[in-house]
Design an enzyme around this catalytic site. Sequence first.
Site, PDB file in Angstrom:
ATOM      1  N   ARG A 281      10.883  -0.810  11.260  1.00 50.80           N
ATOM      2  CA  ARG A 281       9.784  -0.055  12.617  1.00 50.80           C
ATOM      3  C   ARG A 281       9.994  -1.873  13.385  1.00 50.80           C
ATOM      4  O   ARG A 281       9.936  -2.976  12.890  1.00 50.80           O
ATOM      5  CB  ARG A 281       8.999  -0.697  10.866  1.00 50.80           C
ATOM      6  CG  ARG A 281       8.657   0.458  10.491  1.00 50.80           C
ATOM      7  CD  ARG A 281       7.221   0.282   9.894  1.00 50.80           C
ATOM      8  NE  ARG A 281       6.061  -0.212  10.106  1.00 50.80           N
ATOM      9  CZ  ARG A 281       4.770  -0.455   9.860  1.00 50.80           C
ATOM     10  NH1 ARG A 281       4.908   0.396   8.083  1.00 50.80           N
ATOM     11  NH2 ARG A 281       3.874  -0.980  10.004  1.00 50.80           N
TER      12      ARG A 281
ATOM     13  N   ARG B 215     -10.072   0.461   9.856  1.00 50.04           N
ATOM     14  CA  ARG B 215      -8.884  -0.214   9.145  1.00 50.04           C
ATOM     15  C   ARG B 215     -10.432  -1.497   9.691  1.00 50.04           C
ATOM     16  O   ARG B 215     -10.300  -2.460  10.646  1.00 50.04           O
ATOM     17  CB  ARG B 215      -8.011  -0.552  10.191  1.00 50.04           C
ATOM     18  CG  ARG B 215      -7.072  -0.488   9.224  1.00 50.04           C
ATOM     19  CD  ARG B 215      -5.898  -0.247   9.735  1.00 50.04           C
ATOM     20  NE  ARG B 215      -4.544  -1.591   9.565  1.00 50.04           N
ATOM     21  CZ  ARG B 215      -3.503  -0.508   9.435  1.00 50.04           C
ATOM     22  NH1 ARG B 215      -3.346   0.759   8.778  1.00 50.04           N
ATOM     23  NH2 ARG B 215      -2.476  -1.567   9.270  1.00 50.04           N
TER      24      ARG B 215
ATOM     25  N   ARG C 117      -1.082  -9.413  13.143  1.00 45.97           N
ATOM     26  CA  ARG C 117      -1.881  -8.113  12.453  1.00 45.97           C
ATOM     27  C   ARG C 117      -1.515  -8.810  11.131  1.00 45.97           C
ATOM     28  O   ARG C 117      -2.614  -8.159  11.136  1.00 45.97           O
ATOM     29  CB  ARG C 117      -0.646  -6.831  11.748  1.00 45.97           C
ATOM     30  CG  ARG C 117       0.421  -6.096  13.165  1.00 45.97           C
ATOM     31  CD  ARG C 117       2.033  -5.490  12.347  1.00 45.97           C
ATOM     32  NE  ARG C 117       2.037  -5.254  11.134  1.00 45.97           N
ATOM     33  CZ  ARG C 117       3.342  -4.675  11.065  1.00 45.97           C
ATOM     34  NH1 ARG C 117       4.406  -5.330  10.746  1.00 45.97           N
ATOM     35  NH2 ARG C 117       3.101  -4.199   9.692  1.00 45.97           N
TER      36      ARG C 117
ATOM     37  N   LYS D  74       0.753  -0.746  -0.108  1.00 46.94           N
ATOM     38  CA  LYS D  74      -0.152  -0.326   0.241  1.00 46.94           C
ATOM     39  C   LYS D  74       0.774   1.141  -0.008  1.00 46.94           C
ATOM     40  O   LYS D  74       0.438   2.141  -0.428  1.00 46.94           O
ATOM     41  CB  LYS D  74      -0.744  -0.215   1.235  1.00 46.94           C
ATOM     42  CG  LYS D  74      -2.482  -1.313   1.600  1.00 46.94           C
ATOM     43  CD  LYS D  74      -2.662  -1.136   1.909  1.00 46.94           C
ATOM     44  CE  LYS D  74      -2.423  -0.913   4.215  1.00 46.94           C
ATOM     45  NZ  LYS D  74      -2.031  -2.042   4.167  1.00 46.94           N
TER      46      LYS D  74
ATOM     47  N   ARG E  33      10.905  -5.696   5.101  1.00 49.36           N
ATOM     48  CA  ARG E  33      11.438  -4.663   5.401  1.00 49.36           C
ATOM     49  C   ARG E  33      11.777  -4.231   6.112  1.00 49.36           C
ATOM     50  O   ARG E  33      12.724  -3.929   6.702  1.00 49.36           O
ATOM     51  CB  ARG E  33       9.752  -4.028   5.215  1.00 49.36           C
ATOM     52  CG  ARG E  33       9.897  -2.582   5.505  1.00 49.36           C
ATOM     53  CD  ARG E  33       8.456  -2.291   4.828  1.00 49.36           C
ATOM     54  NE  ARG E  33       7.432  -2.685   5.970  1.00 49.36           N
ATOM     55  CZ  ARG E  33       5.982  -2.284   6.056  1.00 49.36           C
ATOM     56  NH1 ARG E  33       5.750  -2.227   4.785  1.00 49.36           N
ATOM     57  NH2 ARG E  33       5.563  -2.676   7.163  1.00 49.36           N
TER      58      ARG E  33
HETATM   59  P1  AMP Z   1       0.583   0.510   8.308  1.00 46.54           P
HETATM   60  O1  AMP Z   1       1.490   1.531   8.980  1.00 46.54           O
HETATM   61  O2  AMP Z   1      -0.595   0.587   8.416  1.00 46.54           O
HETATM   62  O3  AMP Z   1       1.100  -1.002   8.653  1.00 46.54           O
HETATM   63  O4  AMP Z   1      -0.387   1.144  10.515  1.00 46.54           O
HETATM   64  C1  AMP Z   1       1.054   0.146  11.093  1.00 46.54           C
HETATM   65  C2  AMP Z   1       0.208  -0.118  13.110  1.00 46.54           C
HETATM   66  O5  AMP Z   1      -0.681   1.174  12.971  1.00 46.54           O
HETATM   67  C3  AMP Z   1      -0.755  -0.475  12.976  1.00 46.54           C
HETATM   68  O6  AMP Z   1      -0.569  -2.432  12.607  1.00 46.54           O
HETATM   69  C4  AMP Z   1      -1.929  -0.280  13.861  1.00 46.54           C
HETATM   70  O7  AMP Z   1      -1.572  -0.591  14.788  1.00 46.54           O
HETATM   71  C5  AMP Z   1      -1.675   0.773  13.654  1.00 46.54           C
HETATM   72  N1  AMP Z   1      -2.219   1.514  13.234  1.00 46.54           N
HETATM   73  C6  AMP Z   1      -2.834   1.710  11.176  1.00 46.54           C
HETATM   74  N2  AMP Z   1      -3.220   2.561  10.808  1.00 46.54           N
HETATM   75  C7  AMP Z   1      -4.445   2.239  12.115  1.00 46.54           C
HETATM   76  C8  AMP Z   1      -6.297   2.066  11.932  1.00 46.54           C
HETATM   77  N3  AMP Z   1      -6.637   3.186  10.980  1.00 46.54           N
HETATM   78  N4  AMP Z   1      -6.727   1.868  13.009  1.00 46.54           N
HETATM   79  C9  AMP Z   1      -6.264   1.706  13.784  1.00 46.54           C
HETATM   80  N5  AMP Z   1      -4.559   1.347  14.128  1.00 46.54           N
HETATM   81  C10 AMP Z   1      -3.966   1.558  12.564  1.00 46.54           C
END
Ligand code: AMP
Length: 194
Positions: A134, A89, A146, A14, A128
Amino acid sequence: MLNILIFGPPGCGKGTQSEFLVNQYNLKHLSTGDIFRENIKNKTDLGIEAKKYIDQGQLVPDFITIDMLGKKMQSKNDFSGFLFDGFPRTKKQAESLDDFLLKMNQEISMMICIDVPERELVSRLLKRGESSNRADDQNKEIILNRIKVYKDQTEVLKDYYQKQNKFFNVDGISTIADVKEKIFSLIDIYQRES
Ligand code: AMP
């Protein structure tokens, strides 16, 4: 306005595709993951709270995430639409997003889902994690959590947008350039037809 929601499991690509999309279509990129990470880096109250969940591979609670996203949508900018990346989400987040957009007289144009099988996701994320700093990419258990959270709480949104005829699926297994071309062509067709 062109409001795109880029969707799919963690590690599907993404973020990478978002960078192409914002440039090609002049979109405002709203990545909730990036916003959280920025807050964690700056040790804000929001970042300190969000980190507790992110480090475990859990979702940050809806009320925190929705409030944060709503505020980010208000900033005035010269763009042709929003690109939502990592949001919504949950069903509650999707409903809130519809409300936010409705107040601006807008709606989601398309949800584009990048489809990648689970085994491929785990190896991509671990790779990654070797370079990204991260913490949530460096531990296999957290990665699997996740993916589970995605299946349990997030994947249902495909149905939510399918019912509105806004769901588009893209095979995410080919090269980055191929996936990009497929996404661009879906958007170009949408724009021609609407
Ligand atoms: P991402 O970078 O999109 O993979 O997000 C990393 C982490 O941030 C996720 O595993 C969640 O813990 C948190 N996170 C990101 N977006 C959301 C969302 N829309 N709702 C809840 N948690 C989020």
